[in-house]
Structure formats: C-alpha cells, structure tokens
Design an enzyme around this catalytic site. Structure first.
Site, PDB file in Angstrom:
ATOM      1  N   LYS A  71       0.800  -1.232   0.000  1.00  0.00           N
ATOM      2  CA  LYS A  71       0.000   0.000   0.000  1.00  0.00           C
ATOM      3  C   LYS A  71       0.834   1.284   0.000  1.00  0.00           C
ATOM      4  CE  LYS A  71      -4.214  -1.874   2.041  1.00  0.00           C
ATOM      5  NZ  LYS A  71      -5.311  -1.671   2.991  1.00  0.00           N
ATOM      6  N   ASP A 107     -10.063   2.918   2.031  1.00  0.00           N
ATOM      7  CA  ASP A 107     -10.253   2.254   3.327  1.00  0.00           C
ATOM      8  C   ASP A 107     -10.922   3.192   4.333  1.00  0.00           C
ATOM      9  OD1 ASP A 107      -9.100  -0.216   2.668  1.00  0.00           O
ATOM     10  OD2 ASP A 107      -7.080   0.527   3.056  1.00  0.00           O
ATOM     11  N   GLY A 131      -4.398   1.076  19.122  1.00  0.00           N
ATOM     12  CA  GLY A 131      -3.414   0.763  18.091  1.00  0.00           C
ATOM     13  C   GLY A 131      -2.748   2.007  17.530  1.00  0.00           C
ATOM     14  N   ALA A 132      -1.580   1.801  16.938  1.00  0.00           N
ATOM     15  CA  ALA A 132      -0.855   2.922  16.315  1.00  0.00           C
ATOM     16  C   ALA A 132      -0.118   2.441  15.067  1.00  0.00           C
ATOM     17  CB  ALA A 132       0.120   3.548  17.310  1.00  0.00           C
ATOM     18  N   GLY A 133      -0.630   1.383  14.438  1.00  0.00           N
ATOM     19  CA  GLY A 133      -0.051   0.885  13.188  1.00  0.00           C
ATOM     20  C   GLY A 133      -0.664   1.636  12.007  1.00  0.00           C
ATOM     21  N   ALA A 135      -3.255   0.957  10.097  1.00  0.00           N
ATOM     22  CA  ALA A 135      -4.715   1.065  10.126  1.00  0.00           C
ATOM     23  C   ALA A 135      -5.143   2.134  11.134  1.00  0.00           C
ATOM     24  CB  ALA A 135      -5.331  -0.281  10.476  1.00  0.00           C
ATOM     25  N   LEU A 227     -12.036  -3.302  13.623  1.00  0.00           N
ATOM     26  CA  LEU A 227     -11.747  -3.309  12.178  1.00  0.00           C
ATOM     27  C   LEU A 227     -11.600  -4.730  11.647  1.00  0.00           C
ATOM     28  CD1 LEU A 227      -9.297  -0.350  11.491  1.00  0.00           C
ATOM     29  CD2 LEU A 227     -11.731  -0.317  11.944  1.00  0.00           C
TER      30      LEU A 227
HETATM   31  P1  ATR Z   1      -1.708  -2.562  10.577  1.00  0.00           P
HETATM   32  O1  ATR Z   1      -1.053  -2.055   9.336  1.00  0.00           O
HETATM   33  O2  ATR Z   1      -2.780  -3.592  10.351  1.00  0.00           O
HETATM   34  O3  ATR Z   1      -2.190  -1.456  11.445  1.00  0.00           O
HETATM   35  P2  ATR Z   1       0.701  -2.855  12.103  1.00  0.00           P
HETATM   36  O4  ATR Z   1       1.190  -1.592  11.488  1.00  0.00           O
HETATM   37  O5  ATR Z   1       1.616  -4.033  12.187  1.00  0.00           O
HETATM   38  O6  ATR Z   1      -0.593  -3.389  11.359  1.00  0.00           O
HETATM   39  O7  ATR Z   1       0.162  -2.488  13.575  1.00  0.00           O
HETATM   40  C1  ATR Z   1      -0.230  -3.462  14.493  1.00  0.00           C
HETATM   41  C2  ATR Z   1      -0.820  -2.780  15.732  1.00  0.00           C
HETATM   42  O8  ATR Z   1      -1.254  -3.812  16.641  1.00  0.00           O
HETATM   43  C3  ATR Z   1       0.157  -1.915  16.512  1.00  0.00           C
HETATM   44  O9  ATR Z   1      -0.546  -0.881  17.143  1.00  0.00           O
HETATM   45  C4  ATR Z   1       0.696  -2.913  17.548  1.00  0.00           C
HETATM   46  O10 ATR Z   1       1.206  -2.330  18.733  1.00  0.00           O
HETATM   47  P3  ATR Z   1       2.780  -1.899  18.831  1.00  0.00           P
HETATM   48  O11 ATR Z   1       2.896  -0.642  18.026  1.00  0.00           O
HETATM   49  O12 ATR Z   1       3.024  -1.680  20.270  1.00  0.00           O
HETATM   50  O13 ATR Z   1       3.552  -3.051  18.252  1.00  0.00           O
HETATM   51  C5  ATR Z   1      -0.560  -3.662  17.887  1.00  0.00           C
HETATM   52  N1  ATR Z   1      -0.260  -4.986  18.462  1.00  0.00           N
HETATM   53  C6  ATR Z   1       0.150  -6.094  17.809  1.00  0.00           C
HETATM   54  N2  ATR Z   1       0.308  -7.121  18.679  1.00  0.00           N
HETATM   55  C7  ATR Z   1      -0.004  -6.634  19.909  1.00  0.00           C
HETATM   56  C8  ATR Z   1      -0.073  -7.196  21.221  1.00  0.00           C
HETATM   57  N3  ATR Z   1       0.226  -8.484  21.431  1.00  0.00           N
HETATM   58  N4  ATR Z   1      -0.463  -6.409  22.243  1.00  0.00           N
HETATM   59  C9  ATR Z   1      -0.779  -5.110  22.043  1.00  0.00           C
HETATM   60  N5  ATR Z   1      -0.756  -4.516  20.826  1.00  0.00           N
HETATM   61  C10 ATR Z   1      -0.372  -5.256  19.774  1.00  0.00           C
END
Ligand code: ATR
Length: 288
Positions: A71, A107, A131-133, A135, A227
């Site tokens: 993306k 999206d 979350g902060a990824g 999405a 989501l």
């Molecule tokens: P996407 O593009 O789908 O948003 P991503 O960028 O990999 O995927 O983001 C994954 C999100 O899930 C992040 O906010 C991640 O938290 P961190 O930034 O602290 O890694 C969160 N996440 C994934 N596994 C987790 C877990 N076991 N506990 C808490 N948060 C988690």
C-alpha cells in the site's frame, strides 16, 4: 456473464491474495449491475510492484486494488495521488487515467460510510482508538478530519502512539489526538466512549485474545467497532457486549472500501440497496 472482446479487467495486487473477498464484492457488483467487467487476484512477488503496475497499464486494466504489503510501495508507480491518500500515506485503489494510474485510499472513506450506515457518529464524539499501526493511523486521521472532539490513542508502544498523534495533529491542524500507553487505560476519564479497535490482536487465527481483558475498561464503552472481520465476533466485541455495549465487526468497512473503488472505476454511484445486496452475499460467504 460472458467474457468477450469488450470485457474490462480489474484486480487486486498483493502478497498473499489467495484469501481475499474482493473478487466476490466486485464480481457480484458487476453481475448485478450488468457491467461487462471481471475482477481477478494477482499475486505479485516482492520487488515486482512497479513492473506489475506498468504491465497492468499496458494491458489496458481499468483499475486495481492494492493490499498488504504494497500500500505504500505502490505510490512510487503512480502518475497522480489523491490528496487524502497522500495524507494517509497509503493507496489501496488505482484508477486508470490518461498516461498512468491515479492512487486513492478507499479504506478510510469505507470505514466512514460503514459507520454512518450503522448510525455511528464521529463528529463531536470522544473516542478511544486502540493501536498505532498503519490502520490506526488512518483511523486517527479520519477522526480528526471528521471533527471528533477528542481521541485517546492507546498503544502498547507509547512512542508509536506519540509519533502518530503528533503527525495527525500536525497534518489536520487540530490538537485532538492524545497519545497514551495501553496499560494506562484506567486513567481514562470516567465516562462512556466510542472505541475503535485497530490493532491486529484477535485476528484469525489468533482469535482468543483482545488487547485489554479487564472488564473495567469495557464498562467505559457504549459502542465498540473492531476493524477485524475474521472472525466476525472477536474477543473485543464479546467483552464490549458483556458490559452492555453495542459491538460491530469490520466486514462493512471491507464492503464499502470495495464499493467506493468500484464507483471510482466505473464513474457511478452504487445505491444503498445494492450495497445491502452485496453485503448479504459477503455475510453468507463468511457464514454470518
Ligand atoms: P496494521 O497495518 O494492520 O495497522 P501494524 O502496522 O503491524 O498493522 O500495527 C499493528 C498494531 O497492533 C500496533 O498498534 C501494535 O502495537 P505496537 O505498536 O506496540 O507493536 C498492535 N499490536 C500487535 N500485537 C499486539 C499485542 N500483542 N499487544 C498489544 N498490541 C499489539
């Protein structure tokens, strides 16, 4: 439908693409609207995105969707990028134009249309975003652009939450995203919130988990929007419902991101009745 010399082609590029529901969305729309169009998945190997997009253009492909992990990468292969997609930093839809493809992000508008169709408001609301990824970043932008009054952005890594909040606040010129560590959820004000679950926790096949398990957190949620659509009843949704809140999964977001892409490719507006018909087909496929 019969494929003939006039059939237009759309498709999905990504890796993997094998489990996608997008062909079902677009081929159902084409059939119901009697459009001479097919939608197919294209598995693209790492390093081949640019040549895939150029090849698709040369083959007179009408439009493409783009999924993980391309993306952002795909943005280098485009003639133009829509302002919203540029802001989000991710493109999931390519629309053919004179000389190349233009990139869009459907999206976020898809999520907005899905929420609106459920009667869920963003404007003026205080929202918890988990979350902060990639999405979550897009959702934070949506909330700020649609005038949420406050967004508590909770993430396991607080540095990432701070980075996303800083960037979105700056881009939108609004100081509404407040970063917090996930473990500080008990510091949230004592009131009810709309909560949007944008982490990958609970996603199939890891279905038994939610980022926060404490009932006290879920008592603060009047509406929970996950989501994730696979599974269609996530642990997060169960925990929201257990405390009396309403809970939604992400299948309608998937539907509407597809519908908006289809509208862009064909320069039409898809009616809500048609959207509902396609949603029924999707639900049947998902067994819900
Ligand atoms: P996407 O593009 O789908 O948003 P991503 O960028 O990999 O995927 O983001 C994954 C999100 O899930 C992040 O906010 C991640 O938290 P961190 O930034 O602290 O890694 C969160 N996440 C994934 N596994 C987790 C877990 N076991 N506990 C808490 N948060 C988690």
């Amino acid at each position: 439908m019969t494929i003939d010399g006039y059939t237009r082609t759309c498709g999905l590029i990504g890796n993997p693409v094998e489990h996608t529901l997008s062909p079902l969305i677009h081929n159902t729309l084409a059939k119901k609207l009697s459009h001479n169009l097919v939608y197919v998945p294209f598995h693209v190997e790492e390093g081949k995105v640019l040549s895939a997009v150029q090849g698709a253009y040369a083959l007179n492909v009408l439009g493409l969707n783009v999924t993980v992990p391309y993306k952002s990468q795909v943005m280098d292969a485009l003639l133009e990028i829509d302002e919203l997609a540029e802001k989000i930093g991710a493109v999931n839809t390519l629309v053919r134009m004179e000389g190349g493809f233009k990139g869009y992000n459907t999206d976020m508008p898809g999520l907005y249309r899905a929420m609106s169709s459920e009667g869920i408001q963003i404007e003026g609301q205080e929202i918890i975003l988990l979350g902060a990824g990639g999405a979550a970043r897009a959702v934070a932008l949506l909330c700020a652009s649609k005038n949420a009054s406050k967004v508590y952005l909770l993430n396991r890594s607080v540095e990432k939450a701070q980075a996303v909040a800083g960037e979105v606040n700056e881009k939108t010129g609004k100081n509404v995203i407040l970063p917090m560590s996930l473990s500080d959820y008990h510091h949230l004000p004592d009131q009810k919130f709309l909560a949007i679950q944008a982490t990958s926790v609970g996603l199939y096949p890891d279905t038994g988990r939610a980022v926060i398990e404490d009932d006290a957190f879920y008592q603060k949620i009047h509406t929970g929007y996950d989501l994730i659509y696979k599974p269609s009843h996530t642990r997060f949704m169960q925990l929201v419902q257990k405390q009396g809140g309403k809970a939604y999964h992400g299948l309608k977001m998937l539907l509407y991101q597809g519908i908006i892409a289809y509208e862009l490719w064909n320069d039409i507006a898809v009616s809500e009745e048609m959207a509902t018909e396609v949603y029924e087909v999707l639900k049947e496929k998902m067994g819900i």
